[in-house]
Design an enzyme around this catalytic site. Structure first.
Site, PDB file in Angstrom:
ATOM      1  N   SER A   1      17.767 -21.403 -13.098  1.00  0.00           N
ATOM      2  CA  SER A   1      16.321 -21.130 -13.360  1.00  0.00           C
ATOM      3  C   SER A   1      15.898 -20.095 -12.679  1.00  0.00           C
ATOM      4  CB  SER A   1      15.775 -22.497 -12.846  1.00  0.00           C
ATOM      5  OG  SER A   1      14.389 -22.524 -13.369  1.00  0.00           O
TER       6      SER A   1
ATOM      7  N   ASP B   1      17.610 -28.369 -22.754  1.00  0.00           N
ATOM      8  CA  ASP B   1      16.797 -28.063 -21.736  1.00  0.00           C
ATOM      9  C   ASP B   1      15.327 -27.779 -22.462  1.00  0.00           C
ATOM     10  OD1 ASP B   1      15.311 -26.621 -19.772  1.00  0.00           O
ATOM     11  OD2 ASP B   1      17.001 -25.247 -19.411  1.00  0.00           O
TER      12      ASP B   1
ATOM     13  N   HIS C   1      17.565 -29.297 -18.229  1.00  0.00           N
ATOM     14  CA  HIS C   1      17.484 -28.119 -17.333  1.00  0.00           C
ATOM     15  C   HIS C   1      18.041 -28.515 -16.154  1.00  0.00           C
ATOM     16  CE1 HIS C   1      15.591 -24.627 -15.875  1.00  0.00           C
ATOM     17  NE2 HIS C   1      15.121 -25.371 -14.888  1.00  0.00           N
TER      18      HIS C   1
END
Length: 264
Positions: A85, A214, A242
């Site tokens: 991320s 995700d 995610h």
């Protein structure tokens, strides 16, 4: 150090916004059981790091724990860096600063900048495509009393359960909601930062791992980043949300082991 006749490999796992080293507990365990050296830092004002966000005015300050680890590596050692991320931008900063110490960089459903653009460009595109309703109950705050303090962000329970952890166990969602801290995208600071260079950042072999389920950084946006900055190799986890390190740890560890065998 030798493990099963092979030199032990060093892999560094970098967490995303509002999270900490704790988010890697499953994958770190699997990699260590496979005989690898695993380092999992808490970035500044994250996890158990005692600083608060207002004490971390810049993205470089936030990423400093990772940069300190890279600076302290023994001469000649080359590591595998993995960023998840927002951790992708911290990994990119380490690639720019220490390209000769990185065997390969892995971006796991991560923000991946292109050398020709400012680091904030990837966030600009993401924010532009995400309506305010996307953020659900995430809380944002800008401190007027502390001029240099970045805009803060804290993921809300609905956002976490429906956008980030929707394929994770109830226990891991509870863990996440218990341990997340106020973080930031550091958008203001990154907007004034120069682009990462082709000669340094662009010289490191990159593997991107796409998480197809995700809903935080969508599959389409991950593909757009790869098109914007072509990589050495793309791997795909079809049933990962995610938080792939929690929802699909064995599959992720298998891919990371392949990266280690190929590049380290």
């Amino acid at each position: 150090m030798e493990e099963d006749g092979r030199r032990q490999k060093h892999i560094i796992l970098v967490h995303g916004a509002c999270h900490g080293a704790w988010s890697w507990y499953k994958v770190a365990t699997l990699l260590r059981c496979a005989g690898h050296q695993v380092t999992v830092p808490d970035l500044a004002a994250s996890g158990i790091d005692e600083r608060r966000l207002h004490e971390v005015p810049t993205f470089a300050d936030y990423s400093q724990p990772l940069l300190d680890i890279m600076a302290a590596l023994p001469p000649g050692e080359r590591v595998i860096l993995v960023g998840h991320s927002l951790g992708g931008l911290s990994v990119a900063l380490a690639m720019e600063s220490f390209p000769e110490r990185i065997a390969a960089a892995v971006f796991l459903a991560a923000f991946m900048p292109a050398p020709a653009s400012r680091p904030s460009h990837i966030l600009d595109e993401f924010i532009q495509q995400a309506p305010m309703s996307y953020w659900m109950d995430t809380q944002f705050s800008s401190s007027r009393s502390q001029e240099k303090s970045p805009t803060s962000m804290l993921f809300g329970p609905q956002f976490m359960s429906l956008k980030l952890y929707q394929l994770c166990s109830t226990e891991d969602l509870t863990l996440g909601m218990t341990l997340v801290r106020v973080g930031s995208l550091f958008h203001e600071d990154l907007s004034s930062a120069p682009p990462f260079s082709k000669g340094r950042y662009g010289s490191v072999d990159v593997v991107y791992i796409i998480c197809c389920q995700d809903l935080g950084i969508t599959k389409d946006f991950q593909h757009w980043m790869i098109k914007n900055n072509p990589v050495k190799e793309v791997k795909v986890i079809e049933e990962a949300d995610h938080m792939a390190m929690l929802s699909r740890p064995k599959e992720l560890c298998k891919y990371l082991s392949e990266v280690i065998d190929t590049y380290a």
